[in-house]
Design an enzyme around this catalytic site. Structure first.
Site, short mmCIF file in Angstrom:
data_model
loop_
_atom_site.label_atom_id
_atom_site.label_comp_id
_atom_site.label_asym_id
_atom_site.label_seq_id
_atom_site.Cartn_x
_atom_site.Cartn_y
_atom_site.Cartn_z
N ALA A 8 0.83 -1.17 0.02
CA ALA A 8 0.01 0.05 0.15
C ALA A 8 0.75 1.44 -0.07
O ALA A 8 1.18 2.02 0.89
CB ALA A 8 -0.99 -0.08 1.21
N GLY A 9 1.67 1.68 -1.10
CA GLY A 9 2.37 2.61 -1.39
C GLY A 9 1.63 3.61 -1.97
O GLY A 9 0.44 4.02 -1.42
N ALA A 10 2.20 4.34 -3.14
CA ALA A 10 1.41 5.26 -3.64
C ALA A 10 -0.12 5.04 -4.23
O ALA A 10 -1.09 5.49 -3.79
CB ALA A 10 2.25 5.71 -4.98
N LYS A 204 -1.06 1.26 -22.48
CA LYS A 204 -0.43 1.62 -21.32
C LYS A 204 1.23 1.44 -21.41
O LYS A 204 1.89 2.24 -21.20
CB LYS A 204 -0.79 1.09 -19.89
CG LYS A 204 -0.23 1.31 -18.84
CD LYS A 204 -0.96 2.72 -18.08
CE LYS A 204 -0.09 3.41 -17.29
NZ LYS A 204 0.43 2.84 -15.86
N ASN A 208 5.16 3.22 -21.02
CA ASN A 208 6.06 2.87 -20.08
C ASN A 208 7.31 2.16 -20.69
O ASN A 208 8.40 2.62 -20.16
CB ASN A 208 5.46 1.93 -19.06
CG ASN A 208 4.40 2.51 -18.20
OD1 ASN A 208 3.27 1.98 -17.96
ND2 ASN A 208 4.72 3.66 -17.63
N SER A 273 8.24 7.64 -13.48
CA SER A 273 8.40 6.78 -12.17
C SER A 273 9.81 6.24 -12.28
O SER A 273 10.62 6.07 -11.28
CB SER A 273 7.39 5.79 -12.10
OG SER A 273 7.32 5.06 -13.11
N GLU A 285 11.81 -0.46 -12.51
CA GLU A 285 10.89 -1.75 -13.10
C GLU A 285 11.49 -1.91 -14.58
O GLU A 285 10.66 -1.92 -15.35
CB GLU A 285 9.64 -1.30 -13.21
CG GLU A 285 9.01 -1.37 -11.61
CD GLU A 285 7.39 -0.99 -11.45
OE1 GLU A 285 7.08 0.04 -12.25
OE2 GLU A 285 6.70 -1.93 -11.20
N1 LIG Z 1 2.72 5.63 -8.70
C1 LIG Z 1 2.15 5.78 -9.99
O1 LIG Z 1 1.79 7.02 -10.30
C2 LIG Z 1 1.93 4.66 -10.77
C3 LIG Z 1 2.39 3.49 -10.60
N2 LIG Z 1 2.05 2.32 -11.24
C4 LIG Z 1 2.35 1.03 -10.99
O2 LIG Z 1 1.93 0.47 -9.86
C5 LIG Z 1 2.59 -0.16 -9.06
C6 LIG Z 1 2.85 -0.02 -7.72
O3 LIG Z 1 3.61 1.46 -7.88
P1 LIG Z 1 3.52 2.50 -6.76
O4 LIG Z 1 2.24 2.53 -5.90
O5 LIG Z 1 4.26 3.85 -7.23
O6 LIG Z 1 4.75 1.90 -5.81
P2 LIG Z 1 5.22 2.33 -4.42
O7 LIG Z 1 6.87 1.80 -4.09
O8 LIG Z 1 4.74 3.67 -3.89
O9 LIG Z 1 4.05 1.17 -3.36
C7 LIG Z 1 4.74 -0.30 -3.11
C8 LIG Z 1 4.81 -0.30 -1.42
O10 LIG Z 1 5.01 -1.70 -1.16
C9 LIG Z 1 5.75 -1.82 -0.17
N3 LIG Z 1 6.55 -2.94 -0.08
C10 LIG Z 1 7.41 -3.55 -0.76
N4 LIG Z 1 7.65 -4.82 -0.40
C11 LIG Z 1 7.09 -4.84 0.63
C12 LIG Z 1 6.89 -6.33 1.65
N5 LIG Z 1 7.47 -7.29 1.14
N6 LIG Z 1 5.89 -6.03 2.47
C13 LIG Z 1 5.15 -5.14 2.73
N7 LIG Z 1 5.43 -3.95 1.97
C14 LIG Z 1 6.01 -3.86 0.87
C15 LIG Z 1 6.64 -0.38 -0.54
O11 LIG Z 1 7.64 -0.25 0.72
P3 LIG Z 1 9.19 0.45 0.41
O12 LIG Z 1 9.04 1.91 -0.04
O13 LIG Z 1 9.44 0.29 2.00
O14 LIG Z 1 9.82 -0.50 -0.47
C16 LIG Z 1 5.89 0.63 -0.97
O15 LIG Z 1 5.23 1.23 0.18
C17 LIG Z 1 3.91 -0.28 -9.82
O16 LIG Z 1 3.91 -1.41 -10.76
C18 LIG Z 1 3.87 0.77 -10.72
O17 LIG Z 1 4.54 1.21 -12.03
C19 LIG Z 1 0.85 2.43 -12.18
C20 LIG Z 1 0.38 3.70 -12.71
C21 LIG Z 1 0.74 4.88 -11.94
C1 LIG Z 2 5.24 8.43 -17.30
C2 LIG Z 2 3.87 7.53 -17.20
C3 LIG Z 2 2.70 8.51 -16.93
C4 LIG Z 2 3.92 6.82 -18.74
O1 LIG Z 2 4.90 6.50 -19.15
C5 LIG Z 2 4.02 6.53 -16.18
O2 LIG Z 2 3.19 5.70 -16.16
C6 LIG Z 2 4.97 6.38 -15.41
O3 LIG Z 2 5.95 7.38 -14.88
O4 LIG Z 2 5.64 5.36 -14.86
#
Ligand SMILES: NC(=O)C1=CN([C@@H]2O[C@H](COP(=O)(O)OP(=O)(O)OC[C@H]3O[C@@H](n4cnc5c(N)ncnc54)[C@H](OP(=O)(O)O)[C@@H]3O)[C@@H](O)[C@H]2O)C=CC1
Ligand SMILES: CC(C)(CO)C(=O)C(=O)O
Length: 326
Positions: A8-10, A204, A208, A273, A285
């Site tokens: 549960a990050g972003a 999408k 990326n 990202s 990634e």
């Molecule tokens: N953020 C964005 O705007 C977008 C993201 N995505 C995709 O969504 C997916 C998630 O991205 P995002 O939310 O940005 O990532 P984040 O890093 O913000 O969230 C992942 C979370 O999981 C936690 N975590 C990792 N390993 C464990 C574990 N073993 N136990 C418990 N918690 C753990 C991380 O902690 P820690 O920080 O300590 O590692 C972090 O808080 C990715 O594939 C990304 O490409 C897609 C569209 C947009």
């Molecule tokens: C830049 C964008 C919006 C598309 O490539 C993205 O999804 C990312 O930053 O990972």
């Protein structure tokens, strides 16, 4: 309906606040200072029109949460395989795993039909950890469109978008897909159930695959790299190679490459990202977004010279920063 968001990050945090606010039975798996902050003070979501803090059920150890109806995985792609065994306490007989991760999903060839049915992808599921650990029948696909970031422990900033497209690997409008779609819609999110989710995955992924490594290599924001003639040509080259692969796999693109690049430019001065991860010393990634497409190129006997070049450069860039060990 019990929903657990694993990672549960972003993105998972954004979804978690929305579901909790709507009264859903949702729990979050997180770790470190972010987990501590959300346990002590609740999880704060900042949106354009205001902010809210909600109390959440959160844990690092899934055994505290027990079997779920849905486990929504919102980890970074490379973080998933090593934690599959840790997820076991969340999984009961009827648990659905929702894969909310960017890139080519590990389940891509499940129920696709044809000669590649059941093919495993080493770039996104090394050692078949997810395929064997979850079993592909549990999976519901998801394409994540919102953009969000964790600005400090316990605080999520929503940037734009609220759509999480859902889809069964076989394209059916299953009960489990419809039920989750309704729960997400009740939380104010868009969650259409799509019959051809793979088409959306590729549109999408087009962005990326190309924008992310180019931005990590050049430190140019989307508006710049999509309009500079040189980097636009590199992005176009990568996307056309990806299109040839995807079309061999039966994908239909609803738009063309130029329109997709113009869409990237319109996002504005955004740091992708992958560039953010490089800057912050976090693993990038690369395998899920770029290596997976190269792997599909090999599988479909499609040459990928531009993808190969950019993949080599960004992999070495990550390795030199100590962020890639593959
Ligand atoms: N953020 C964005 O705007 C977008 C993201 N995505 C995709 O969504 C997916 C998630 O991205 P995002 O939310 O940005 O990532 P984040 O890093 O913000 O969230 C992942 C979370 O999981 C936690 N975590 C990792 N390993 C464990 C574990 N073993 N136990 C418990 N918690 C753990 C991380 O902690 P820690 O920080 O300590 O590692 C972090 O808080 C990715 O594939 C990304 O490409 C897609 C569209 C947009
Ligand atoms: C830049 C964008 C919006 C598309 O490539 C993205 O999804 C990312 O930053 O990972």
């Amino acid at each position: 309906m019990k929903i657990c968001i694993f990672g549960a990050g972003a993105i998972g945090g954004y979804m978690g606040v929305k579901l909790a606010q709507a009264g859903a039975e949702v729990s979050l798996v997180a770790r470190g200072p972010h987990l501590k902050a959300m346990k002590e003070h609740g999880l704060r979501l900042i949106e354009e029109d205001g902010e809210v803090t909600v109390p959440v059920t959160a844990a690092e150890d899934p055994a505290e949460l027990g079997p779920q109806d849905y486990v929504i995985v919102t980890l970074k792609a490379h973080s998933v395989p090593p934690v599959v065994p840790k997820m076991a306490p969340l999984i009961g007989e009827h648990t659905t795993i929702v894969s909310g991760v960017n890139g080519v999903p590990w389940w891509y060839f499940h129920k696709i039909g044809g000669p590649l049915e059941g093919t495993r992808l080493a770039s996104v599921d090394p050692g078949d950890a997810q395929w064997n650990g979850f079993g592909p029948d549990r999976v519901l696909g998801c394409v994540v469109y919102p953009a969000a970031e964790v600005t400090e422990p316990g605080v999520i900033k929503h940037i734009e978008g609220n759509r999480f497209s859902l889809g069964e690997p076989d394209g059916s409008k299953s009960e489990r897909a419809v039920a989750l779609s309704q729960a997400l819609s009740a939380a104010g999110l868009k969650a259409p159930v799509r019959p051809r989710l793979r088409d959306e995955i590729w549109v999408k992924l087009w962005g990326n695959l190309s924008f992310n490594p180019i931005s990590a290599l050049t430190h140019a924001t989307l508006d710049v790299l999509c309009t500079d003639p040189g980097t636009r040509a590199v992005a176009r080259g990568m996307m056309l190679e990806a299109q040839e692969i995807a079309e061999k796999l039966g994908v239909k693109f609803p738009i063309d490459v130029e329109k997709r690049i113009d869409g990237g430019a319109a996002v504005g001065a955004h740091r992708t990202s992958m560039w953010q991860d490089l800057d912050m010393g976090r693993p990038m990634e690369i395998d899920a977004l770029v290596g997976s497409v190269q792997e599909l190129g090999r599988l479909t006997e499609t040459p990928t010279p531009t993808i190969d070049t950019v993949l080599a450069l960004v992999t070495l860039r990550a390795r030199m920063a100590g962020l890639y060990h593959g």
